[in-house]
Design a protein around this motif. Structure first.
Motif, PDB file in Angstrom:
ATOM      1  N   TYR A 114      36.844  45.161  39.793  1.00  0.00           N
ATOM      2  CA  TYR A 114      37.511  44.258  38.921  1.00  0.00           C
ATOM      3  C   TYR A 114      38.380  44.774  38.314  1.00  0.00           C
ATOM      4  CZ  TYR A 114      37.294  41.057  34.837  1.00  0.00           C
ATOM      5  OH  TYR A 114      37.597  40.000  33.976  1.00  0.00           O
ATOM      6  N   ASP A 115      39.802  45.083  38.735  1.00  0.00           N
ATOM      7  CA  ASP A 115      40.774  45.800  38.052  1.00  0.00           C
ATOM      8  C   ASP A 115      42.149  45.370  38.578  1.00  0.00           C
ATOM      9  OD1 ASP A 115      41.708  47.346  35.883  1.00  0.00           O
ATOM     10  OD2 ASP A 115      41.540  49.272  37.225  1.00  0.00           O
ATOM     11  N   ARG A 119      44.974  41.681  34.891  1.00  0.00           N
ATOM     12  CA  ARG A 119      43.807  40.880  35.135  1.00  0.00           C
ATOM     13  C   ARG A 119      43.469  39.938  34.267  1.00  0.00           C
ATOM     14  NH1 ARG A 119      39.082  45.140  34.476  1.00  0.00           N
ATOM     15  NH2 ARG A 119      39.295  44.423  32.397  1.00  0.00           N
ATOM     16  N   ASP A 120      42.930  39.207  34.612  1.00  0.00           N
ATOM     17  CA  ASP A 120      42.159  37.833  33.833  1.00  0.00           C
ATOM     18  C   ASP A 120      43.360  37.348  32.931  1.00  0.00           C
ATOM     19  OD1 ASP A 120      40.602  36.189  32.672  1.00  0.00           O
ATOM     20  OD2 ASP A 120      39.132  37.398  31.664  1.00  0.00           O
ATOM     21  N   TYR A 138      46.948  49.878  41.887  1.00  0.00           N
ATOM     22  CA  TYR A 138      45.806  49.222  42.119  1.00  0.00           C
ATOM     23  C   TYR A 138      45.119  49.687  43.405  1.00  0.00           C
ATOM     24  CZ  TYR A 138      42.350  45.500  43.441  1.00  0.00           C
ATOM     25  OH  TYR A 138      41.389  44.693  43.830  1.00  0.00           O
ATOM     26  N   GLU A 165      36.743  40.507  42.450  1.00  0.00           N
ATOM     27  CA  GLU A 165      37.828  40.141  41.318  1.00  0.00           C
ATOM     28  C   GLU A 165      37.560  38.754  40.839  1.00  0.00           C
ATOM     29  OE1 GLU A 165      39.818  42.215  40.040  1.00  0.00           O
ATOM     30  OE2 GLU A 165      39.983  43.711  41.365  1.00  0.00           O
ATOM     31  N   SER A 168      40.111  35.877  39.154  1.00  0.00           N
ATOM     32  CA  SER A 168      41.568  36.121  39.457  1.00  0.00           C
ATOM     33  C   SER A 168      42.179  34.951  40.133  1.00  0.00           C
ATOM     34  CB  SER A 168      41.818  37.213  40.367  1.00  0.00           C
ATOM     35  OG  SER A 168      41.020  37.121  41.466  1.00  0.00           O
ATOM     36  N   TYR A 195      47.946  38.801  42.726  1.00  0.00           N
ATOM     37  CA  TYR A 195      46.467  38.602  42.838  1.00  0.00           C
ATOM     38  C   TYR A 195      46.062  38.555  44.284  1.00  0.00           C
ATOM     39  CZ  TYR A 195      45.585  37.674  37.824  1.00  0.00           C
ATOM     40  OH  TYR A 195      45.423  37.608  36.655  1.00  0.00           O
TER      41      TYR A 195
END
Length: 657
Positions: A114-115, A119-120, A138, A165, A168, A195
């Motif tokens: 999760y990076d 992100r988000d 990444y 992820e 995303s 993404y």
């Protein structure tokens, strides 16, 4: 991948058969890694890693030892998490621990990857460290090091399950394109493709490791359950699975409800129900969605994914770490059929203000314990989000992790277009995302469903354990307050009976009680018993004596008053503050405030107090840090509630010692 038939419908019987099939040897070309071939469902017949860092935090909480041995996922949410830091284990440390826990048996290790860059994009609480254009970083500094560690032959016998992820790709479906819910950040990520390409790179690199099982995040029913969202979501996940070197063979399944609160099953209504000719889809809660819970959504998502080109053997995971919605506010049956909204709202287990609310939700409880192959097409119920770890801070907190302040984590926030302008429903005083949030963990324990100690079904002939730790928390000239440690039972304690001598003087669902109408300067003996839904009653607790204070007006009297003020009311819910003032002439050691509502108000959460509700009566007790008040001094606590009809006032009683 296994044959499609091996996975298409794994019922409980099929799961039992799979548990004894054993593992297939790999080809000679793969022998350098010494890995075993992937099995149909990695969870069947396998143990699952218990994170010792999370387990220690859980066990340190009152009552937390009941769940401290449950498996949770390790979150790799920034580059430094891979190697670890002072006081925190790195990925390799955890894998070494997993090998020890496995002790040679089939064993699952769960990790969240999760990076992503940018992100988000639709929220601020979990914004990451990488900017929207930093895809090369990444790949080289995050995914490549993770892949190198997971590919170590020392870990070849582990079944490594990845959650890829979260949030995303679903963000590219609902929060782009100039709609009311679009954000510039999400539009940027859709336009630059990072993404899709980032997820594709992760799938390709990790999918090349024979004992890694990749599960793509697929949102939840309250996000993607509409036809206009579900089809495009499947399509963009398929696009990512074919991007940057990946193929659909790199995807072993999907995970839904990650770090969310959507109910696993809604037993009191279904999508096909009607009320006076009106479909439940037209209720404000369902809002034309095609699904009312996560299991039906997960099974439908799987069907659509296979139709879109994913392997016919893909399975689903459901995060049940915080979607139990038990406790005293859990509906016992359907709502009244006076209207479709009354029917749905009265019967729904999910007590949020809106299905889009996601941050530290008040009233939530632990859900189903991690279980392999619980239903058709479902590989496992899992705890991806470790219970007790915050979703985000309730106010801005400076940090070096790139985590911002999202108003959806603020309990006073009245919402936005993404949640139909409903209150956030968030708990107050929350720390940064991922940090330990004791108040939330205690709430999750209290509202667990199945209740803690539950066997999940069957007849119950075992009485609950007797309550322990009964103490007197305060006395006045005419009252005494008690508290005790919760009992356990194989199907769950439903309440406690308090006895003054041989006379039952109260029944409560919480672990506190205040007896009133007593005689001054008199000693009273109390015991407490627990009962469960099957009617079993525990032995009595050890007796405790409470001696009421003097009724005279001499020096050194303890007393208090309480003032109740509604701070926000939005028609179906409200927040309120209660100010407690020492009206005596000596310092207090503790205080208890109680009141009886005149309407149907229900307590949803509280802060700076331990509060419980029995019927219409609420009892609030001080915490360790705010019970001592100097003469004339005040402290305050707050709570959040829900109601329908009238939010009638309440008369408060305060006792102090």
């Amino acid at each position: 991948m296994p044959s499609p038939l091996a996975r298409r419908l794994h019922t409980a019987a099929a799961a039992a058969a799979l548990a004894i099939t054993g593992l297939l040897p790999i080809t000679a070309a793969q022998s350098a890694h010494a890995a075993t071939a992937r099995v149909d469902n990695p969870y069947v017949g396998a143990g699952v890693y218990v994170n010792p860092e999370w387990s220690a935090k859980a066990a340190a909480e009152p009552g937390g030892s009941a769940v401290a041995n449950q498996p949770t996922s390790l979150w790799l949410d920034h580059i430094a998490a891979i190697s670890g830091s002072t006081g925190h284990l790195g990925l390799r440390d955890h894998l070494n621990n997993a090998v020890k826990q496995a002790a040679g048996r089939p064993f699952v290790f769960q990790v969240v990857v999760y990076d992503l860059p940018g992100r988000d994009c639709s929220a601020l609480s979990s914004n990451g460290e990488l900017g929207p254009t930093e895809l090369p970083r990444y790949e080289s500094q995050f995914i490549d090091p993770i892949a190198a560690i997971l590919a170590d032959p020392a870990y070849a016998n582990l079944r490594i399950v990845t959650t890829i992820e979260l949030d995303s790709l679903p963000n590219l479906v609902t929060n782009t394109g100039g709609t009311a819910t679009a954000t510039p950040a999400c539009d940027t990520m859709k336009a630059n493709g990072n993404y899709v390409n980032g997820v594709g790179y992760a799938l390709a690199k990790l999918g090349a490791i024979p004992n890694v099982y990749n599960y793509l995040d697929a949102g939840h029913h309250g996000w993607l359950g509409w036809d206009s969202n579900l089809g495009p979501a499947v399509d963009i996940l398929h696009q990512a699975a074919m991007a940057n070197g990946a193929t659909v063979a790199d995807v072993q399944g999907f995970v839904v409800n990650t770090a969310n609160y959507s109910a696993l099953k809604e037993p009191n209504f279904s999508i096909g129900d009607t009320v006076n000719g009106t479909s439940v889809r037209q209720s404000k809660w369902v809002d034309w969605n095609q699904y009312v819970d996560e299991q039906s959504y997960a099974q439908a998502f799987r069907t659509k994914a296979v139709a879109a080109g994913f392997d016919a053997g893909v399975g689903m995971l459901i995060d049940t770490s915080r979607n139990g919605w038990g406790g005293p506010n859990r509906p016992a049956g359907p709502g009244p059929k006076t209207s479709v909204d009354a029917y749905v709202d009265g019967g729904r287990l999910d007590r949020r203000f809106q299905t889009g609310n996601w941050c530290n939700q008040a009233g939530a409880g632990l859900g189903e314990r991690p279980t392999a192959a619980p239903a058709t097409g479902i590989d496992a119920y899992v705890w991806v989000k470790p219970p007790g770890e915050s979703d985000g801070a309730s106010q801005a907190i400076p940090n070096d992790q790139g985590k911002g302040f999202d108003r959806m984590c603020d309990p006073t926030y009245t919402g936005n277009a993404r949640n139909n302008f409903k209150m956030s429903g968030a708990l107050p005083n929350a720390p940064l995302a991922g940090d330990w949030f004791s108040a939330q963990f205690q709430q999750l324990l209290a509202n667990a469903y199945p209740p803690l100690g539950s066997s999940g079904g069957g007849s119950d002939t075992v009485a609950p354990t007797a309550p322990t730790g009964v103490t007197v928390t305060g006395t006045t000239a005419s009252g005494a307050s008690l508290a005790w440690t919760a009992s356990t039972d194989n199907v769950g304690v439903t309440g406690y009976d308090v006895y003054r001598g041989a006379t039952k003087v109260g029944t409560v669902t919480g672990t506190t009680f205040t007896d009133t109408g007593l005689t001054a300067s008199t000693a009273y003996s109390y015991t407490v018993t627990a009962h469960d839904a099957a009617g079993n009653v525990s032995a009595a607790s050890a007796a405790v004596t409470a001696t009421t204070g003097s009724s005279g007006g001499g020096t050194g009297n303890a007393g208090c008053s309480a003032a109740y003020a509604v701070t926000n009311d939005w028609g179906s819910g409200f927040t309120a503050n209660v100010t407690v003032t020492n009206t005596g002439t000596s310092p207090t050691k503790s205080w208890v405030v109680s009141w009886k509502w005149g309407g149907n108000q229900q307590l949803a959460g509280s802060w700076n107090t331990t509060a419980s509700q029995s019927g219409t009566t609420v009892t609030a007790t001080n915490l360790s840090y705010n019970g001592a008040l100097a003469a004339g001094a005040s402290t305050a606590f707050g709570f959040q509630g829900s109601y329908s009809g009238s939010n009638s006032a309440a008369t408060l009683t305060c006792t102090a010692s």
